[in-house]
Structures are given as structure tokens and as C-alpha cells.
Design an enzyme around this catalytic site. Structure first.
Site, mmCIF file in Angstrom:
data_model
loop_
_atom_site.group_PDB
_atom_site.id
_atom_site.type_symbol
_atom_site.label_atom_id
_atom_site.label_comp_id
_atom_site.label_asym_id
_atom_site.label_seq_id
_atom_site.Cartn_x
_atom_site.Cartn_y
_atom_site.Cartn_z
ATOM 1 N N ARG A 23 39.696 74.507 25.226
ATOM 2 C CA ARG A 23 40.076 74.305 26.632
ATOM 3 C C ARG A 23 41.247 75.219 26.971
ATOM 4 O O ARG A 23 42.090 75.484 26.120
ATOM 5 C CB ARG A 23 40.504 72.856 26.885
ATOM 6 C CG ARG A 23 39.574 71.840 26.262
ATOM 7 C CD ARG A 23 39.926 70.441 26.672
ATOM 8 N NE ARG A 23 39.567 70.236 28.090
ATOM 9 C CZ ARG A 23 39.986 69.187 28.784
ATOM 10 N NH1 ARG A 23 40.774 68.298 28.239
ATOM 11 N NH2 ARG A 23 39.615 69.035 30.038
ATOM 12 N N TYR A 77 44.682 71.923 40.279
ATOM 13 C CA TYR A 77 44.219 71.116 39.145
ATOM 14 C C TYR A 77 45.311 70.102 38.761
ATOM 15 O O TYR A 77 45.056 68.918 38.574
ATOM 16 C CB TYR A 77 43.861 71.997 37.934
ATOM 17 C CG TYR A 77 43.457 71.152 36.739
ATOM 18 C CD1 TYR A 77 44.357 70.925 35.697
ATOM 19 C CD2 TYR A 77 42.213 70.541 36.685
ATOM 20 C CE1 TYR A 77 44.010 70.101 34.630
ATOM 21 C CE2 TYR A 77 41.853 69.723 35.618
ATOM 22 C CZ TYR A 77 42.767 69.510 34.593
ATOM 23 O OH TYR A 77 42.418 68.693 33.537
ATOM 24 N N PHE A 88 62.130 54.302 34.746
ATOM 25 C CA PHE A 88 60.718 54.635 34.557
ATOM 26 C C PHE A 88 60.411 56.058 35.015
ATOM 27 O O PHE A 88 59.668 56.793 34.373
ATOM 28 C CB PHE A 88 59.846 53.634 35.323
ATOM 29 C CG PHE A 88 58.427 54.060 35.476
ATOM 30 C CD1 PHE A 88 57.952 54.509 36.703
ATOM 31 C CD2 PHE A 88 57.559 54.056 34.393
ATOM 32 C CE1 PHE A 88 56.642 54.935 36.843
ATOM 33 C CE2 PHE A 88 56.245 54.476 34.535
ATOM 34 C CZ PHE A 88 55.790 54.915 35.758
ATOM 35 N N ARG A 122 53.243 73.391 26.534
ATOM 36 C CA ARG A 122 53.493 72.903 25.175
ATOM 37 C C ARG A 122 52.181 72.794 24.383
ATOM 38 O O ARG A 122 52.134 73.044 23.193
ATOM 39 C CB ARG A 122 54.179 71.534 25.236
ATOM 40 C CG ARG A 122 54.541 70.928 23.891
ATOM 41 C CD ARG A 122 54.704 69.421 23.977
ATOM 42 N NE ARG A 122 53.458 68.779 24.379
ATOM 43 C CZ ARG A 122 53.396 67.543 24.861
ATOM 44 N NH1 ARG A 122 54.503 66.836 25.032
ATOM 45 N NH2 ARG A 122 52.231 67.010 25.200
HETATM 46 O O1 LIG Z 1 44.987 62.724 26.997
HETATM 47 C C1 LIG Z 1 46.239 62.636 26.978
HETATM 48 O O2 LIG Z 1 46.887 61.874 26.229
HETATM 49 C C2 LIG Z 1 47.004 63.519 27.926
HETATM 50 O O3 LIG Z 1 46.140 63.752 29.007
HETATM 51 C C3 LIG Z 1 46.568 64.798 29.897
HETATM 52 C C4 LIG Z 1 45.384 65.694 30.199
HETATM 53 O O4 LIG Z 1 44.256 65.385 29.716
HETATM 54 O O5 LIG Z 1 45.624 66.702 30.905
HETATM 55 C C5 LIG Z 1 47.032 64.205 31.262
HETATM 56 O O6 LIG Z 1 46.042 63.332 31.810
HETATM 57 C C6 LIG Z 1 46.232 63.248 33.260
HETATM 58 C C7 LIG Z 1 45.126 62.388 33.856
HETATM 59 C C8 LIG Z 1 45.414 60.929 33.631
HETATM 60 C C9 LIG Z 1 46.783 60.533 34.198
HETATM 61 C C10 LIG Z 1 47.269 59.421 33.362
HETATM 62 C C11 LIG Z 1 48.606 58.848 33.738
HETATM 63 C C12 LIG Z 1 49.731 59.303 33.099
HETATM 64 C C13 LIG Z 1 50.954 58.687 33.292
HETATM 65 C C14 LIG Z 1 51.052 57.567 34.126
HETATM 66 C C15 LIG Z 1 52.278 56.876 34.282
HETATM 67 C C16 LIG Z 1 52.336 55.734 35.076
HETATM 68 C C17 LIG Z 1 51.195 55.264 35.745
HETATM 69 C C18 LIG Z 1 49.993 55.954 35.605
HETATM 70 C C19 LIG Z 1 49.896 57.090 34.786
HETATM 71 C C20 LIG Z 1 48.670 57.750 34.614
HETATM 72 C C21 LIG Z 1 48.319 63.456 31.073
HETATM 73 O O7 LIG Z 1 48.361 62.304 30.718
HETATM 74 N N1 LIG Z 1 49.401 64.182 31.382
HETATM 75 C C22 LIG Z 1 50.727 63.596 31.291
HETATM 76 C C23 LIG Z 1 51.440 63.875 32.570
HETATM 77 C C24 LIG Z 1 50.843 63.046 33.711
HETATM 78 C C25 LIG Z 1 51.979 62.633 34.576
HETATM 79 C C26 LIG Z 1 51.563 61.533 35.521
HETATM 80 C C27 LIG Z 1 52.789 61.074 36.242
HETATM 81 C C28 LIG Z 1 53.038 61.544 37.541
HETATM 82 C C29 LIG Z 1 54.142 61.127 38.233
HETATM 83 C C30 LIG Z 1 55.047 60.243 37.666
HETATM 84 C C31 LIG Z 1 56.183 59.789 38.354
HETATM 85 C C32 LIG Z 1 57.054 58.895 37.786
HETATM 86 C C33 LIG Z 1 56.827 58.444 36.486
HETATM 87 C C34 LIG Z 1 55.695 58.858 35.782
HETATM 88 C C35 LIG Z 1 54.798 59.764 36.351
HETATM 89 C C36 LIG Z 1 53.669 60.184 35.648
HETATM 90 MG MG LIG Z 2 42.475 65.520 30.887
#
Ligand SMILES: O=C(O)CO[C@@H](C(=O)O)[C@@H](OCCCCCc1ccc2ccccc2c1)C(=O)NCCCCCc1ccc2ccccc2c1
Ligand SMILES: [Mg+2]
Ligand SMILES: [Mg+2]
Length: 348
Positions: free
Chosen positions: A206, A149, A266, A196
Site C-alpha cells: 500500500r 483521502y 483526550f 511514519r
Molecule cells: O489500522 C490501524 O490500526 C490504523 O488505521 C489507520 C489506517 O488504516 O489508515 C487509520 O484508520 C482511520 C480510519 C478509522 C478511524 C478510526 C478512529 C481513530 C481514532 C478515533 C478516536 C476517537 C474516536 C474515534 C476514532 C476512530 C487510523 O486509525 N489512523 C489514526 C489516526 C486517526 C485519527 C482520528 C482522529 C481524528 C480527530 C481526533 C480529534 C481528537 C482526538 C482524537 C482524534 C482522532
Molecule cells: Mg485504513
């Protein structure tokens, strides 16, 4: 050369970025010119997808249809969506999604392809889990399900970012070759957030903690909040933290390969925030009652100090030491946590 209208629509994309993300907006806007817009739109497209996934008021079939077709939706000029529930936090983004689509379609085709490819994989992955969690809410039964997941919702983001870094020429092609390292970058962030957010997610109906772990300690997932299960709850929490610690060496290895300063900042800053959060939640039973956040002053100091690998390694060392200090001999996972910390210290 761009018109006034195009300039306005690009500006509103950055307004949506700042509206929908506390933790990523600043570091995305610090990226070099060549990467900034594609990473900003990568974020907004996936946040739009996640706003569909997160909305528990959406009809299940409608949700699955949207998740699986989102990679085509992002090519449909004028598409907007207003079926989100009234308190879905990022619903405004989808109400005005036509603006995001316009800007997405102005990106270099190579960047569009990376974003559309990850959107398809993530949308299908989310759809696979959404039916399970709407019904008996144990969609995430095993640790393997948990890793899968988190791969879908965050590991794939790491894949896409590595592809964008390589395509931009700011980082070497090799950064996109090692999928295990790119995946770990997402897993570490997502799994730390899932620990967290225990209480917030429980209140939203959820649950993301794998039953293979919490089922060792309690019958029902919500028993973890009850005082009579205090010792079980603490052991369960340390079991979850143990699972996340395994990703630390891979995160540090990925960061050590980066060459471009803005890309390093970043990538490093969210990881440094996550290790700080992990140390905060470890053996802290408050997570079962409220959402814990690292103090603002702490966050600012971490951002200032995360400019190069030596500083980032010393920050990780500090928090891993804090976790080992909080590790209790009476905890059934005490030895495993000590060994996980030992593996990390070999690296740092
Ligand atoms: O609703 C919310 O606010 C939180 O939602 C969490 C959930 O629903 O589980 C969950 O939603 C996940 C699905 C959508 C992904 C969105 C995303 C996040 C960060 C990004 C950073 C840069 C570019 C694109 C990106 C896309 C969420 O936002 N979790 C936060 C952690 C996601 C980390 C993504 C990620 C992965 C590798 C990375 C590597 C380097 C820098 C940033 C990184 C960022
Ligand atoms: Mg989500
Ligand atoms: Mg979300």
C-alpha cells in the site's frame, strides 16, 4: 438500569477497545461518563470499517459493497463477519461485531445519528479510493488527493467527535461549527502516521504518499529505500513533513477552545504524540527501513505534561525547535520549512 447481560456486553466493548488500539484506548476511557460510551463505540464502529478497508485479501467488489453499506450494517442485530484474511490484525472485532452493534443500539439516538452519518461519509470516501489503490496503486496522485483521502479516514473523525462533544453539552456548540479546525485534528494525526508507516505500508503493498511529492525525487515509490537515492529520499521526507507542519496552527487553535478537562486530555494527548513522532521522523532515513516509535518513557512523560494549554504549547515549541535544529541548509526544502516553522512560532 441494566441487566447482567447488558453489563457483560458493555465490558466486552471496552475489551475490544483495548485490543484494537494502543494509542486511543486509554484516553477514551478517561473521558467523562456522558461521552465515554459514545466515543468508545464511535471508535469501534470505525475500526470495524477500517478493518474492511485495510484487508488487501478481500475481493474488490465485496469490499466496496461492505464499505458503502456499513452505515446500515451497524443497525443489523446479529451481524458478524468472518471473511477477513487470517492475518488481518483486528479481524476478531468483526467476528464478534454483533456485540458492538448491540451496544451501539443502546446509545442515545442523537449519538447514533452522528456515528451513522460519519460512517456513511467515511465508507463512501474509502470506497472511492479503494478501487484506485487495488489497481495501479497511485490512487493518491496529487497533494489534493492526499488531503481528501486523509479527510475521509481521519478528518471526518474530527467532525464526528466535535459533534459528540457539542451534543453532550460538555463543550460549546461552536466547537462543531469550524470544520476546518476539526478536520486539521484528524489530518495532523493521519498524515504523521502515513509518514511514519512508510515501510509497513510498502511491505503491505500500500502507498499513501502523494505522487505529486515523491515523483519529484524518484521514478518508483520503492526507490526511496535504496542507498543510491539517499539524498533524494531525505529531500522527499522533508517535503512530506513540510506538508504536515501546515496543520499545526489549526490543531493548537482547536485545543485552545476546549473547556472540559477530560475532553482536553483526550484531544491533546494524541496530538502531542504526533508532534513528537514528527520530530523523530524528520530527516531520519530509518523510516524507509523500519517502523519508528517514540520511546515508552518519552510517551509517558508527554501524557503527564499534557494537562493544560500552556504545557501543550511548550511541548509543541520544544519539538518544532528540534525540527528547526535538524533542518539542513542543503535541503531543497530548507527555506520552506523555516517559513512553516516561522508561521507556527507566530502562533506559539
Ligand atoms: O489500522 C490501524 O490500526 C490504523 O488505521 C489507520 C489506517 O488504516 O489508515 C487509520 O484508520 C482511520 C480510519 C478509522 C478511524 C478510526 C478512529 C481513530 C481514532 C478515533 C478516536 C476517537 C474516536 C474515534 C476514532 C476512530 C487510523 O486509525 N489512523 C489514526 C489516526 C486517526 C485519527 C482520528 C482522529 C481524528 C480527530 C481526533 C480529534 C481528537 C482526538 C482524537 C482524534 C482522532
Ligand atoms: Mg485504513
Ligand atoms: Mg488501519
Amino acid at each position: 438500569q441494566q441487566t447482567l447481560a447488558q453489563d457483560t456486553s458493555k465490558k466486552s466493548c471496552y475489551e475490544f477497545l483495548n485490543m484494537t488500539s494502543r494509542s486511543f484506548a486509554a484516553v477514551i476511557q478517561e473521558l467523562d461518563e456522558e461521552l465515554r460510551d459514545s466515543v468508545c463505540l464511535f471508535y469501534l464502529v470505525l475500526r470495524g470499517l477500517d478493518t474492511i478497508e485495510d484487508d488487501m485479501s478481500l475481493d474488490l467488489n465485496r469490499k466496496v459493497e461492505l464499505l458503502r453499506s456499513f452505515d446500515q450494517i451497524i443497525y443489523q442485530k446479529g451481524w458478524t463477519f468472518n471473511e477477513n484474511g487470517p492475518n488481518e490484525k483486528d479481524r476478531e472485532l468483526l467476528v464478534h461485531f454483533d456485540v458492538i452493534i448491540n451496544e451501539f443500539l443502546r446509545l442515545k439516538p442523537e449519538y447514533q445519528k452522528v456515528i451513522a452519518n460519519i460512517t456513511k461519509l467515511m465508507g463512501d470516501g474509502m470506497a472511492d479510493y479503494v478501487s484506485g489503490e487495488h489497481r495501479e496503486n497511485t490512487a493518491i496522485a496529487t497533494v489534493k488527493d492526499f488531503d481528501l483521502y486523509c479527510h475521509y479516514v481521519a478528518g471526518l473523525v474530527g467532525y464526528g467527535l466535535s459533534d459528540l462533544f457539542a451534543a453532550s453539552g460538555l463543550e460549546s456548540k461552536e466547537i462543531a461549527d469550524d470544520k476546518v479546525l476539526s478536520n486539521a485534528m484528524g489530518l495532523f494525526l493521519q498524515k504523521t502516521n502515513i509518514i511514519r508507516d512508510y515501510r509497513e505500508d510498502l511491505d503491505d503493498g500500500r502507498q499513501f504518499w502523494p505522487k505529486e511529492i515523491w515523483g519529484k525525487y524518484v521514478e518508483k515509490f520503492s526507490d526511496l529505500t535504496k542507498p543510491e537515492y539517499k539524498d533524494k529520499a531525505q529531500a522527499c521526507l522533508s517535503d512530506m513533513v513540510l506538508n504536515v507542519l501546515d496543520d499545526v496552527p489549526q490543531v493548537l487553535t482547536y485545543l485552545s477552545k476546549l473547556k472540559n478537562q477530560s475532553v482536553f486530555n483526550f484531544c491533546a494527548i494524541p496530538q502531542v504524540m504526533a508532534i513528537s513522532t514528527l520530530a523523530l521522523v524528520f530527516n531520519n532515513l530509518d523510516i524507509y527501513h523500519r517502523n519508528l516509535k517514540i520511546r515508552k518513557g518519552q510517551a509517558v512523560k508527554l501524557i503527564m505534561d499534557s494537562k493544560d494549554m500552556d504545557h501543550v504549547v511548550s511541548i509543541f515549541r520544544q519539538y518544532v525547535f528540534e525540527i528547526s535544529r535538524k533542518n539542513e541548509a542543503t535541503d531543497p526544502n530548507f527555506m520552506k520549512i523555516s517559513m512553516a516553522i516561522g508561521r507556527i512560532e507566530q502562533w506559539i
